[in-house]
Design an enzyme around this catalytic site. Structure first.
Site, PDB file in Angstrom:
ATOM      1  CD  GLU A 138     -10.893   3.748   4.017  1.00 53.21           C
ATOM      2  OE1 GLU A 138      -9.737   4.126   4.328  1.00 53.21           O
ATOM      3  OE2 GLU A 138     -11.212   2.564   3.951  1.00 53.21           O
ATOM      4  N   GLY A 145      -5.939   1.460  -4.073  1.00 57.52           N
ATOM      5  CA  GLY A 145      -6.298   1.785  -2.696  1.00 57.52           C
ATOM      6  C   GLY A 145      -5.494   0.988  -1.684  1.00 57.52           C
ATOM      7  CB  SER A 155      -1.236   2.543   0.812  1.00 55.53           C
ATOM      8  OG  SER A 155      -0.870   3.797   1.221  1.00 55.53           O
ATOM      9  CB  SER A 156       1.441   1.280  -4.563  1.00 57.30           C
ATOM     10  OG  SER A 156       0.665   2.231  -5.256  1.00 57.30           O
ATOM     11  CD  GLU A 204       0.850  10.537  -1.165  1.00 60.31           C
ATOM     12  OE1 GLU A 204       0.156  10.414  -2.175  1.00 60.31           O
ATOM     13  OE2 GLU A 204       1.713   9.710  -0.844  1.00 60.31           O
ATOM     14  CG  ASP A 214      -2.374   5.476   3.263  1.00 54.56           C
ATOM     15  OD1 ASP A 214      -3.258   5.037   4.026  1.00 54.56           O
ATOM     16  OD2 ASP A 214      -2.617   6.008   2.176  1.00 54.56           O
TER      17      ASP A 214
END
Ligand code: GLA
Length: 388
Positions: free
Chosen positions: A35, A125, A127-128, A161, A173
């Site tokens: 992460e 979390g 990642s839509s 993003e 992602d």
């Protein structure tokens, strides 16, 4: 795949636009471990799951573009010659951001209709947002025959993003969304985008996500601040060790030699990244060797680092991981994704799943007055066109 939802989208699209759409399924993702290493050119270990954003697209002769977010019951019209960023947190930014990116790349976008819906829980979390971005770029690439390759699609979505959603995210992602494979996780080196597909075979264990229902909102969270702190630390390291390609490649001994020259916070962030990057490599070996106990222990360690050094956890996530630690059937648990809410990922012996769920449900409700949701992880493939 949620065929019922896909059929509903197809029917509603026809009712809205009187056209048969191009249908795209774009998955959510888990991350086994690794992460906040992606934007530090380190390793990550994501996999795509059987939860999706479904997008339906067609050409339009209406003189403008129309987008309908079915789950929110919202419709938005825009002019391709006047694309403006919307209010922070709005789904429109994901769509507008990638359309702007496609046009910047010289793709000849004409007016189109788009409707989308999905079963990826939002702000969890999973990642839509990357799934939506990639669904739209992938669909428009097809609709306008733009010939973009996967990496070009990834770049457009990441840029959206950054510039429209104001999250300075890494590449994990959007990359995994387009490269995921059934029953495999991607051991991905974010320094050069090389990856290896690793079979996720878990003997008598299973992966389960637990949603805290605390919603993260990455744009106004300290996510971007974490990235800046890592950059600060790396700048100092690089000044002293010019050969270092990235923070993830630094050794703890190198960091320690510079400890007095940086703030405690920057030191902690850097230490976490270096340790987490080693953990991803160790976790990959553990999975290769079917050593699930070691793999699980690395998940617990990852959580401790995210909580204490990187400080992106929250009390609800910590609570779930603490319960997991005291449950013999659970061999590993950690917060997953950017943090500040969302889900934990847990590796559980099949025989103990029901008891663990009962305990979590009861204790979480009693402590926070909130319910939890459980998602059994089913690793499936990348974004694709659904042939009708
Ligand atoms: C979010 C970002 C990713 C990554 C994770 C944390 O999901 O979009 O790029 O940084 O957080 O690992």
């Amino acid at each position: 795949m949620n065929i019922e939802l896909l059929n509903k989208l197809s029917v509603e699209f026809y009712n809205l636009f009187n056209q048969k759409p191009l249908l795209i399924a774009s998955p959510g993702r888990i991350n086994l471990i690794g992460e906040h290493t992606d934007y530090n050119q380190g390793f990550v270990f994501p996999a795509t799951i059987d939860k999706h954003i479904f997008a339906a697209l067609s050409l339009s002769d209406a003189g403008f573009c129309r987008v309908t977010a079915l789950d929110m019951n919202e419709t938005y019209d825009f002019d391709l010659n006047n694309i403006q960023k919307k209010e922070p947190g709005s789904w429109k930014n994901y769509v507008l951001g990638v359309v702007a990116g496609l046009m910047d790349k010289g793709v000849d976008i004409q007016n189109f209709n788009l409707a989308f819906c999905g079963d990826i829980p939002l702000g969890a979390g999973l990642s839509s947002s990357a799934a939506l971005e990639n669904a739209v770029v992938f669909g428009l690439n097809e609709l306008f025959d733009a010939g973009l390759n996967k990496m070009e699609i990834v770049e457009i979505s990441v840029k959206a993003e950054h510039d429209f959603a104001d999250v300075q995210c890494g590449i994990m992602d959007q990359f995994s969304n387009l490269h995921g494979m059934a029953d495999q996780a991607l051991f991905l080196n974010c320094a050069d985008m090389s990856f290896k597909a690793v079979p996720v075979s878990l003997q008598n264990y299973q992966l389960m996500l637990i949603n805290t229902h605390v919603k993260h909102q990455l744009s106004d969270s300290p996510y971007n601040q974490r990235k800046l702190q890592c950059m600060q630390g790396f700048e100092l390291l690089k000044g002293n060790y010019p050969e270092l390609p990235s923070l993830s490649d630094a050794r703890i001994s190198q960091l320690n030699r510079l400890k007095d020259e940086m703030s405690e916070v920057v030191y902690n962030r850097c230490l976490y990244v270096i340790e987490e990057n080693s953990r991803v490599k160790a976790a990959k070996n553990a999975l290769d060797n079917q050593n699930l106990i070691l793999f699980g222990a690395l998940l617990f360690e990852s959580h401790a680092g995210l909580r204490d050094l990187y400080e992106v956890s929250c009390q609800e996530l910590d609570f779930l991981v603490e319960i997991a630690k005291n449950e013999p059937a659970v061999v590993g648990s950690r917060m997953m994704g950017g943090g500040f809410g969302g889900c934990t990922i847990n590796l559980i012996h099949q025989d103990g799943v029901n008891d663990f769920m009962m305990k979590i449900r009861r204790d979480y409700q009693n402590t926070f007055g909130l319910s939890t949701s459980f998602y059994k992880v089913n690793i499936s493939g990348a974004t694709k066109i659904i042939e009708q």
